[in-house]
Design an enzyme around this catalytic site. Structure first.
Site, PDB file in Angstrom:
ATOM      1  N   SER A 139       0.498   7.545  27.475  1.00 50.47           N
ATOM      2  CA  SER A 139       1.584   7.884  27.819  1.00 50.47           C
ATOM      3  C   SER A 139       2.069   5.665  27.508  1.00 50.47           C
ATOM      4  O   SER A 139       1.259   5.219  28.012  1.00 50.47           O
ATOM      5  CB  SER A 139       2.269   7.731  28.970  1.00 50.47           C
ATOM      6  OG  SER A 139       3.603   7.614  28.746  1.00 50.47           O
ATOM      7  N   TYR A 152       2.568  10.075  38.170  1.00 50.66           N
ATOM      8  CA  TYR A 152       2.420  10.171  36.920  1.00 50.66           C
ATOM      9  C   TYR A 152       2.038   8.708  35.887  1.00 50.66           C
ATOM     10  O   TYR A 152       1.064   8.866  35.360  1.00 50.66           O
ATOM     11  CB  TYR A 152       3.793  10.531  35.812  1.00 50.66           C
ATOM     12  CG  TYR A 152       3.064  10.909  34.440  1.00 50.66           C
ATOM     13  CD1 TYR A 152       3.211  12.231  34.062  1.00 50.66           C
ATOM     14  CD2 TYR A 152       3.585   9.476  33.629  1.00 50.66           C
ATOM     15  CE1 TYR A 152       3.385  11.871  32.710  1.00 50.66           C
ATOM     16  CE2 TYR A 152       3.947  10.228  32.179  1.00 50.66           C
ATOM     17  CZ  TYR A 152       3.362  11.147  31.585  1.00 50.66           C
ATOM     18  OH  TYR A 152       3.447  11.298  30.202  1.00 50.66           O
TER      19      TYR A 152
HETATM   20  P1  NAD Z   1       3.274  20.453  27.867  1.00 48.59           P
HETATM   21  O1  NAD Z   1       4.281  20.196  29.283  1.00 48.59           O
HETATM   22  O2  NAD Z   1       4.359  20.842  26.938  1.00 48.59           O
HETATM   23  O3  NAD Z   1       2.367  20.465  27.244  1.00 48.59           O
HETATM   24  C1  NAD Z   1       0.863  20.400  28.843  1.00 48.59           C
HETATM   25  C2  NAD Z   1      -0.200  21.203  29.179  1.00 48.59           C
HETATM   26  O4  NAD Z   1      -0.892  21.137  29.608  1.00 48.59           O
HETATM   27  C3  NAD Z   1       0.607  22.445  29.263  1.00 48.59           C
HETATM   28  O5  NAD Z   1       0.127  23.441  28.018  1.00 48.59           O
HETATM   29  C4  NAD Z   1       0.074  22.956  30.462  1.00 48.59           C
HETATM   30  O6  NAD Z   1       0.180  24.277  30.743  1.00 48.59           O
HETATM   31  C5  NAD Z   1      -0.957  21.968  30.330  1.00 48.59           C
HETATM   32  N1  NAD Z   1      -1.640  22.053  32.054  1.00 48.59           N
HETATM   33  C6  NAD Z   1      -0.771  21.460  33.045  1.00 48.59           C
HETATM   34  N2  NAD Z   1      -1.631  21.718  34.799  1.00 48.59           N
HETATM   35  C7  NAD Z   1      -2.524  22.417  34.044  1.00 48.59           C
HETATM   36  C8  NAD Z   1      -3.463  22.816  34.178  1.00 48.59           C
HETATM   37  N3  NAD Z   1      -3.214  22.660  35.847  1.00 48.59           N
HETATM   38  N4  NAD Z   1      -4.806  22.814  34.130  1.00 48.59           N
HETATM   39  C9  NAD Z   1      -5.213  23.308  32.880  1.00 48.59           C
HETATM   40  N5  NAD Z   1      -3.610  22.906  31.511  1.00 48.59           N
HETATM   41  C10 NAD Z   1      -2.258  22.485  32.738  1.00 48.59           C
HETATM   42  O7  NAD Z   1       3.602  18.719  27.352  1.00 48.59           O
HETATM   43  P2  NAD Z   1       3.345  17.502  26.265  1.00 48.59           P
HETATM   44  O8  NAD Z   1       4.158  17.248  26.046  1.00 48.59           O
HETATM   45  O9  NAD Z   1       2.463  17.772  25.464  1.00 48.59           O
HETATM   46  O10 NAD Z   1       2.680  16.912  27.045  1.00 48.59           O
HETATM   47  C11 NAD Z   1       1.190  16.066  26.857  1.00 48.59           C
HETATM   48  C12 NAD Z   1       0.182  15.531  27.619  1.00 48.59           C
HETATM   49  O11 NAD Z   1       0.528  14.453  26.535  1.00 48.59           O
HETATM   50  C13 NAD Z   1       0.571  15.247  28.800  1.00 48.59           C
HETATM   51  O12 NAD Z   1      -0.401  14.602  29.320  1.00 48.59           O
HETATM   52  C14 NAD Z   1       1.281  13.994  28.977  1.00 48.59           C
HETATM   53  O13 NAD Z   1       1.422  13.213  30.134  1.00 48.59           O
HETATM   54  C15 NAD Z   1       1.661  13.301  27.553  1.00 48.59           C
HETATM   55  N6  NAD Z   1       2.722  12.561  27.018  1.00 48.59           N
HETATM   56  C16 NAD Z   1       3.879  13.528  26.853  1.00 48.59           C
HETATM   57  C17 NAD Z   1       4.954  12.615  26.800  1.00 48.59           C
HETATM   58  C18 NAD Z   1       6.001  13.334  26.271  1.00 48.59           C
HETATM   59  O14 NAD Z   1       7.392  12.692  25.881  1.00 48.59           O
HETATM   60  N7  NAD Z   1       5.825  14.978  25.626  1.00 48.59           N
HETATM   61  C19 NAD Z   1       4.636  11.525  26.540  1.00 48.59           C
HETATM   62  C20 NAD Z   1       3.459  10.597  26.678  1.00 48.59           C
HETATM   63  C21 NAD Z   1       2.788  10.917  27.307  1.00 48.59           C
END
Ligand code: NAD
Length: 257
Positions: A139, A152
């Site tokens: 991130s 986080y």
């Molecule tokens: P999201 O909530 O759409 O997806 C997260 C996924 O992780 C979901 O499918 C959820 O079911 C799964 N998950 C959560 N807890 C879990 C567990 N205990 N075991 C297995 N699976 C689990 O979110 P996203 O935004 O697509 O995030 C994906 C990654 O990208 C994350 O690591 C997040 O930190 C990172 N990220 C996201 C953003 C953003 O702005 N969306 C920015 C930077 C980084």
């Protein structure tokens, strides 16, 4: 930068695939002809995987045994793991003074320990084949901090250390490791954060987007999950064999200042 022109079909394990970035990665990998095991604790991931043409394994990755079982499932189904995408993540917003210990532990288990255990379990297959790609979805918060997100931000900063170490250890074995550092991507995780930040700061949700999320952005929009998936595909391709130990910002210019 294209993955499609240079991509050999591979076996990929992707975590956190029931929505957002993980879902987009699974879709894109399937389009590129990769065999994909999508891993998520949410049973909704089954239908998402089926739509894309991927296999699904339900696992709560805060449990170390479940991490090992996910890799074992990929090896049983496909005989190898070439690509590992550590993507599963959650967010919890609270000041340090009030941050629940259980949330701290859950976030560190899911977003730092699980990527370590999954890398460890997939490593022998990559080493034996002399080819492996580890892509860690970190991130912009692996590089800078914001208030209210201690767990986080600590996990994501740690993920950069894990990425660099894996790159150094894997270099001679054909294994690369890279991290992607996105700013705000249009996913359910961000929808929840908008609501949390609105509560934390006593603001309207639109104000949170404009005044907090896009405050440091040169490009004033949220990122699409597909834009992150394209970068994952490049880093997982043959073309990226010389690229390792790096953090790839896709952050709308946030960290340029
Ligand atoms: P999201 O909530 O759409 O997806 C997260 C996924 O992780 C979901 O499918 C959820 O079911 C799964 N998950 C959560 N807890 C879990 C567990 N205990 N075991 C297995 N699976 C689990 O979110 P996203 O935004 O697509 O995030 C994906 C990654 O990208 C994350 O690591 C997040 O930190 C990172 N990220 C996201 C953003 C953003 O702005 N969306 C920015 C930077 C980084």
């Amino acid at each position: 930068m294209t993955a499609s022109a240079t991509s050999t079909p591979r076996v990929a394990l992707v975590t956190g695939t029931s929505s957002g970035i993980g879902e987009a990665v699974v879709q894109h990998f399937c389009e590129l002809g990769h065999q994909v095991l999508a891993v998520d604790f949410n049973p909704a991931g089954q239908a998402v995987a089926e739509r894309a043409g991927a296999a699904f394994f339900q696992a709560d990755l805060t449990d170390g045994e479940a991490c090992k079982a996910a890799v074992a499932e990929a090896l049983k189904r496909f005989g190898r793991v070439d690509i590992l995408v550590n993507n599963a993540g959650v967010q919890h917003v609270a000041p340090i003074e009030e941050f629940p210990e259980a949330k701290w532990r859950q976030i560190l288990d899911l977003m730092l320990t699980a990527p370590f255990l999954l890398s460890q379990a997939a490593w022998p297959s990559m080493r034996e084949n002399g080819w492996g790609r580890i892509v860690n979805i970190a991130s912009v918060h692996a590089q800078v901090a914001s208030p209210g997100k201690a767990a986080y931000i600590s996990a994501k900063h740690g993920m950069i250390g894990l990425t660099k170490t894996a790159a150094l250890e894997g270099g001679a074995q054909g294994i690369t490791a890279n991290a992607i550092c996105p700013a705000y991507v249009k996913t359910p995780l961000v929808d929840h954060q908008i609501a949390d930040q609105a509560r934390l700061h006593g603001m309207a949700e639109q104000e949170v987007i404009e005044q907090i999320m896009l405050k440091n952005a040169a490009v004033k929009r949220l990122i699409e999950p597909r834009e992150v998936a394209e970068l994952v595909a490049y880093l997982a391709s043959d073309a990226a064999g010389a690229v390792t130990g790096a953090s790839w910002n896709i952050d709308l210019g946030w960290t340029a200042q």
